[in-house]
Design a protein around this motif. Sequence first.
Motif, mmCIF file in Angstrom:
data_model
loop_
_atom_site.group_PDB
_atom_site.id
_atom_site.type_symbol
_atom_site.label_atom_id
_atom_site.label_comp_id
_atom_site.label_asym_id
_atom_site.label_seq_id
_atom_site.Cartn_x
_atom_site.Cartn_y
_atom_site.Cartn_z
ATOM 1 N N TYR A 31 80.803 38.645 -21.695
ATOM 2 C CA TYR A 31 80.057 39.232 -20.592
ATOM 3 C C TYR A 31 80.907 39.270 -19.330
ATOM 4 C CZ TYR A 31 75.827 38.652 -23.382
ATOM 5 O OH TYR A 31 74.887 38.735 -24.364
ATOM 6 N N TYR A 33 80.842 40.968 -15.106
ATOM 7 C CA TYR A 33 79.931 41.446 -14.069
ATOM 8 C C TYR A 33 80.717 41.838 -12.826
ATOM 9 C CZ TYR A 33 76.937 38.353 -16.886
ATOM 10 O OH TYR A 33 76.296 37.719 -17.921
ATOM 11 N N TYR A 35 79.793 42.212 -8.696
ATOM 12 C CA TYR A 35 78.819 42.002 -7.634
ATOM 13 C C TYR A 35 79.430 42.430 -6.305
ATOM 14 C CZ TYR A 35 76.501 38.692 -10.826
ATOM 15 O OH TYR A 35 75.872 38.106 -11.887
ATOM 16 N N LEU A 45 74.125 42.712 -8.069
ATOM 17 C CA LEU A 45 74.807 43.157 -9.274
ATOM 18 C C LEU A 45 75.013 44.666 -9.231
ATOM 19 C CD1 LEU A 45 75.859 42.300 -12.096
ATOM 20 C CD2 LEU A 45 73.558 42.796 -12.961
ATOM 21 N N TYR A 48 77.397 45.627 -15.216
ATOM 22 C CA TYR A 48 77.776 44.545 -16.080
ATOM 23 C C TYR A 48 78.128 45.082 -17.465
ATOM 24 C CZ TYR A 48 73.043 44.627 -18.134
ATOM 25 O OH TYR A 48 71.886 45.008 -18.761
ATOM 26 N N VAL A 50 78.385 43.725 -21.711
ATOM 27 C CA VAL A 50 78.135 42.661 -22.691
ATOM 28 C C VAL A 50 79.206 42.622 -23.769
ATOM 29 C CG1 VAL A 50 75.658 42.761 -22.235
ATOM 30 C CG2 VAL A 50 76.625 44.063 -24.152
ATOM 31 N N LYS A 57 74.088 49.499 -15.891
ATOM 32 C CA LYS A 57 73.899 49.440 -14.455
ATOM 33 C C LYS A 57 73.170 48.178 -14.042
ATOM 34 C CE LYS A 57 73.645 54.466 -13.993
ATOM 35 N NZ LYS A 57 72.804 55.629 -13.617
ATOM 36 N N GLY A 58 73.520 47.702 -12.837
ATOM 37 C CA GLY A 58 72.817 46.594 -12.225
ATOM 38 C C GLY A 58 71.859 47.107 -11.160
ATOM 39 N N SER A 94 81.185 35.476 -18.314
ATOM 40 C CA SER A 94 80.555 34.357 -19.008
ATOM 41 C C SER A 94 80.679 34.597 -20.512
ATOM 42 C CB SER A 94 79.084 34.191 -18.605
ATOM 43 O OG SER A 94 78.320 35.310 -18.980
ATOM 44 N N ILE A 97 74.913 34.683 -22.336
ATOM 45 C CA ILE A 97 73.888 34.441 -21.313
ATOM 46 C C ILE A 97 72.792 33.558 -21.869
ATOM 47 C CG2 ILE A 97 74.324 36.428 -19.833
ATOM 48 C CD1 ILE A 97 71.397 36.640 -22.171
ATOM 49 N N SER A 98 73.150 32.756 -22.854
ATOM 50 C CA SER A 98 72.159 31.838 -23.402
ATOM 51 C C SER A 98 71.868 30.744 -22.374
ATOM 52 C CB SER A 98 72.670 31.228 -24.705
ATOM 53 O OG SER A 98 73.852 30.511 -24.461
ATOM 54 N N ARG A 99 70.836 30.018 -22.649
ATOM 55 C CA ARG A 99 70.365 29.009 -21.695
ATOM 56 C C ARG A 99 71.495 28.059 -21.293
ATOM 57 N NH1 ARG A 99 65.048 26.775 -20.907
ATOM 58 N NH2 ARG A 99 64.349 28.241 -22.473
ATOM 59 N N GLU A 101 74.330 28.764 -19.913
ATOM 60 C CA GLU A 101 75.674 29.346 -19.834
ATOM 61 C C GLU A 101 75.903 29.869 -18.434
ATOM 62 O OE1 GLU A 101 77.759 29.382 -22.636
ATOM 63 O OE2 GLU A 101 79.312 29.915 -21.201
ATOM 64 N N THR A 102 77.018 29.502 -17.842
ATOM 65 C CA THR A 102 77.250 29.872 -16.461
ATOM 66 C C THR A 102 78.259 31.003 -16.354
ATOM 67 O OG1 THR A 102 77.841 29.024 -14.293
ATOM 68 C CG2 THR A 102 79.116 28.209 -16.135
ATOM 69 N N GLN A 103 78.441 31.472 -15.148
ATOM 70 C CA GLN A 103 79.429 32.492 -14.853
ATOM 71 C C GLN A 103 80.609 31.872 -14.121
ATOM 72 O OE1 GLN A 103 77.584 36.479 -13.463
ATOM 73 N NE2 GLN A 103 76.339 34.855 -12.632
#
Lengths: 114, 108
Positions: A31, A33, A35, A45, A48, A50, A57-58, A94, A97-99, A101-103
């Motif tokens: 992933y 992104y 910003y 955003l 992004y 995947v 689009k964000g 990242s 984007i599972s629980r 998981e940070t950027q």
Amino acid sequence: NAGVTQTPKFRILKIGQSMTLQCTQDMNHNYMYWYRQDPGMGLKLIYYSVGAGITDKGEVPNGYNVSRSTTEDFPLRLELAAPSQTSVYFCASSYSISRGETQYFGPGTRLLVL
Amino acid sequence: RKEVEQDPGPFNVPEGATVAFNCTYSNSASQSFFWYRQDCRKEPKLLMSVYSSGNEDGRFTAQLNRASQYISLLIRDSKLSDSATYLCVVNSFNKFYFGSGTKLNVKP
């Protein structure tokens, strides 16, 4: 590992000029992104991705384009620069984007459009 | 309505004080939650993830209340080096939404 790198660090553009902001990550993250952060504001955003070949689009995509031909690179293109695009641009990545998981963020590109 | 809302502050506290920040989010289907720290003119960096059961990392404690759609961060024994902007971040369906941040100034 360098993590997430961005070039250039700073750029001044004239109205109507085009440029590409580069972003590269060496962590094999799926992933990525883009910003923008205006003064005193949170990050918004723009686009992004995947995975290679997939972009979406964000919140604020107008005036920008992206591509993702490789896992490592996620360039952001400004076609016709406008003063409203003056901002700090951050690229992030990242693994998922599972629980939890940070950027990881790059150092940012400061863009001034005059 | 903004996806994530925070009090912008600034919070001006003396060293050693305990300070708490709050954040609300609008999407009840949001899946994961974070606090990031951002120093002036720098990129955001992860401070901690926020779990439903609450979690602690040294002087920092984060809480999540899904029913009220509310996240909090508590900093105990504030240090000068804690001075920064604290961003509340919520993940919903592949996208991360950032609050505008709460500025903390810790003074000697």
